[in-house]
Design a protein around this motif. Structure first.
Motif, PDB file in Angstrom:
ATOM      1  N   THR A 247       0.836  -1.197   0.000  1.00  0.00           N
ATOM      2  CA  THR A 247       0.000   0.000   0.000  1.00  0.00           C
ATOM      3  C   THR A 247       0.871   1.247   0.000  1.00  0.00           C
ATOM      4  O   THR A 247       0.609   2.203  -0.729  1.00  0.00           O
ATOM      5  CB  THR A 247      -0.922  -0.014   1.231  1.00  0.00           C
ATOM      6  OG1 THR A 247      -1.785  -1.144   1.121  1.00  0.00           O
ATOM      7  CG2 THR A 247      -1.767   1.242   1.303  1.00  0.00           C
ATOM      8  N   SER A 251       0.029   2.213  -3.812  1.00  0.00           N
ATOM      9  CA  SER A 251      -1.260   2.906  -3.882  1.00  0.00           C
ATOM     10  C   SER A 251      -1.116   4.366  -4.289  1.00  0.00           C
ATOM     11  O   SER A 251      -2.100   5.060  -4.467  1.00  0.00           O
ATOM     12  CB  SER A 251      -2.022   2.778  -2.569  1.00  0.00           C
ATOM     13  OG  SER A 251      -1.307   3.451  -1.571  1.00  0.00           O
ATOM     14  N   ARG A 257      -3.896  -1.490  -9.227  1.00  0.00           N
ATOM     15  CA  ARG A 257      -5.142  -2.264  -9.375  1.00  0.00           C
ATOM     16  C   ARG A 257      -5.162  -2.964 -10.733  1.00  0.00           C
ATOM     17  O   ARG A 257      -5.585  -4.116 -10.849  1.00  0.00           O
ATOM     18  CB  ARG A 257      -6.365  -1.354  -9.200  1.00  0.00           C
ATOM     19  CG  ARG A 257      -6.462  -0.786  -7.775  1.00  0.00           C
ATOM     20  CD  ARG A 257      -7.713   0.057  -7.592  1.00  0.00           C
ATOM     21  NE  ARG A 257      -8.935  -0.751  -7.625  1.00  0.00           N
ATOM     22  CZ  ARG A 257      -9.529  -1.263  -6.546  1.00  0.00           C
ATOM     23  NH1 ARG A 257      -9.030  -1.041  -5.356  1.00  0.00           N
ATOM     24  NH2 ARG A 257     -10.621  -1.981  -6.671  1.00  0.00           N
ATOM     25  N   ASP A 286      -4.006  -4.474   4.555  1.00  0.00           N
ATOM     26  CA  ASP A 286      -4.584  -3.453   3.693  1.00  0.00           C
ATOM     27  C   ASP A 286      -4.444  -3.841   2.213  1.00  0.00           C
ATOM     28  O   ASP A 286      -5.394  -3.711   1.435  1.00  0.00           O
ATOM     29  CB  ASP A 286      -3.852  -2.123   3.957  1.00  0.00           C
ATOM     30  CG  ASP A 286      -4.703  -0.943   3.556  1.00  0.00           C
ATOM     31  OD1 ASP A 286      -5.826  -0.855   4.056  1.00  0.00           O
ATOM     32  OD2 ASP A 286      -4.245  -0.130   2.723  1.00  0.00           O
ATOM     33  N   THR A 290      -7.231  -4.960  -0.829  1.00  0.00           N
ATOM     34  CA  THR A 290      -7.258  -4.446  -2.208  1.00  0.00           C
ATOM     35  C   THR A 290      -7.284  -5.603  -3.212  1.00  0.00           C
ATOM     36  O   THR A 290      -8.046  -5.585  -4.185  1.00  0.00           O
ATOM     37  CB  THR A 290      -6.024  -3.545  -2.476  1.00  0.00           C
ATOM     38  OG1 THR A 290      -5.989  -2.530  -1.481  1.00  0.00           O
ATOM     39  CG2 THR A 290      -6.084  -2.911  -3.853  1.00  0.00           C
ATOM     40  N   ASP A 293     -10.678  -7.103  -3.286  1.00  0.00           N
ATOM     41  CA  ASP A 293     -11.603  -6.215  -3.975  1.00  0.00           C
ATOM     42  C   ASP A 293     -11.437  -6.320  -5.499  1.00  0.00           C
ATOM     43  O   ASP A 293     -12.412  -6.501  -6.229  1.00  0.00           O
ATOM     44  CB  ASP A 293     -11.345  -4.778  -3.481  1.00  0.00           C
ATOM     45  CG  ASP A 293     -12.317  -3.788  -4.080  1.00  0.00           C
ATOM     46  OD1 ASP A 293     -13.521  -4.110  -4.124  1.00  0.00           O
ATOM     47  OD2 ASP A 293     -11.883  -2.706  -4.517  1.00  0.00           O
TER      48      ASP A 293
END
Ligand SMILES: [Zn+2]
Length: 342
Positions: A247, A251, A257, A286, A290, A293
């Motif tokens: 992250t 991120s 992603r 964390d 992700t 998801d």
């Protein structure tokens, strides 16, 4: 309080890349509270021993990783040199006629630079550490074309010089370390920043150079910032290359992603890249969230034994990847393992 799952889920999680020994100290309480497994990186001469000590004190929680990070490779000499100043002048003033600015800055910097260590000494120390820990990996090693040498690494805010570590110098030190990893059959935690092409070339060269031995070790591209297309090409050509995301680094860009979506589900790993061991679990968790998801995988909030693979959650899938990574020898064993499971 971070929203962590219970310890019986946490114990299946591996933070494949972090730097706990960068903190001034690590308390016994912190290590007692740690329920995940961490892969603790070393980066320079002074932290190899710290990682060693941490792994000796906590053998079930810490996978030690020994190696020299590209940021500190300017402190390593690969050619015989007559003096310390000679080494740094050769490295930082490579142009035939360096600007007077650069010469002046180097003169200012020189007194604070350490005496360079010969590569041969670095390699024998590395060999000793890797041989002392059969589970140890090579890391953190790699290539970085953004890093500039600071006046004082430990000062904050860090003031930067205009000097970069020339890529050929980074490559010479990296290749020597990778040769050792291939010889000893050790996995690698690999840093690649703004070096996509050089990394792709290097992986191909290592594959040709070491053949069987290379296919028996696995490489993790840590906090991977490559484009999904480059990653797909690497994944196809190199059955022994994985990617891990954090992250804290990844991120910053939505690219991570896209990478998670593009990556084959059995090549994904997660990491914190943190230097505070108290936060490794929450940071790794964390990134697991992700991954869950993006992939649409369930997220374990309790541990249930005996699930069918189609019902597996993200933690279990990533744990399987870690075991495959750890076992090495992807090219032969996992294919037969996979067909046996069917
Ligand atoms: Zn790192």
């Amino acid at each position: 309080m971070p929203d962590l799952p219970p310890p019986n889920v946490l114990e299946h999680i591996v933070d494949v890349h972090c730097h706990p020994t960068d903190a001034p100290s690590i308390s016994l309480e912190s290590m007692a509270r740690l329920h995940i497994t961490i892969c603790a990186m070393s980066t320079m001469e002074s932290d190899q021993q710290r990682v060693r000590d941490l792994a000796l004190a906590h053998p079930t929680k810490v996978v030690p990783c020994f190696g020299y990070h590209p940021w500190f490779t300017y402190q390593i000499s690969i050619h015989p040199h007559s003096s310390k100043d000679d080494h740094y002048r050769r490295l930082f003033l490579q142009a035939a006629s360096p600007s007077s600015d650069h010469v002046a800055i180097l003169e200012k910097l020189l007194p604070s630079l350490p005496e360079p260590t010969p590569l041969a000494d670095i390699l024998s120390d590395l060999r000793r550490n890797l041989e002392a820990f059969p589970e140890a990996m090579l890391g953190e090693v790699g290539l970085d074309r953004v890093f500039r040498v600071p006046f004082d690494y430990y000062a904050g805010p860090r003031q930067l010089t205009p000097f970069v570590v020339p890529l050929d110098h980074q490559l010479a030190i990296l290749e020597a370390q990778l040769d050792l990893a291939a010889e000893l059959g050790r996995n690698v935690s690999f840093h690649s920043v703004k070096s996509q092409l050089a990394t792709v070339d290097l992986l191909a060269r290592m594959q040709t150079k070491h053949r069987e031995r290379w296919s028996h070790i696995n490489i993790d591209l840590h906090s991977c910032g490559m484009s999904p297309q480059t990653w797909r090409d690497i994944e196809k050509r190199h059955p022994n290359v994985y990617l891990s995301l954090s992250t804290v680094i990844n991120s910053r860009s939505p690219n991570h992603r896209a990478l998670i979506a593009a990556c084959s589900p059995d090549r994904l790993l997660v990491e914190s890249d943190y230097n505070n061991v108290d936060r490794c679990a929450e940071q790794t968790w964390d990134m697991i969230k992700t991954v869950a998801d993006v992939r649409g995988w369930p997220l374990e909030t309790e541990w249930i034994d005996g699930l069918e693979e189609k019902d597996w959650g993200t933690v279990r899938r990533l744990e399987k990847n870690w075991h495959a990574f750890k076992a090495g020898n992807m090219s032969t064993s996992s294919t037969s393992r996979r067909s046996r499971e069917k």
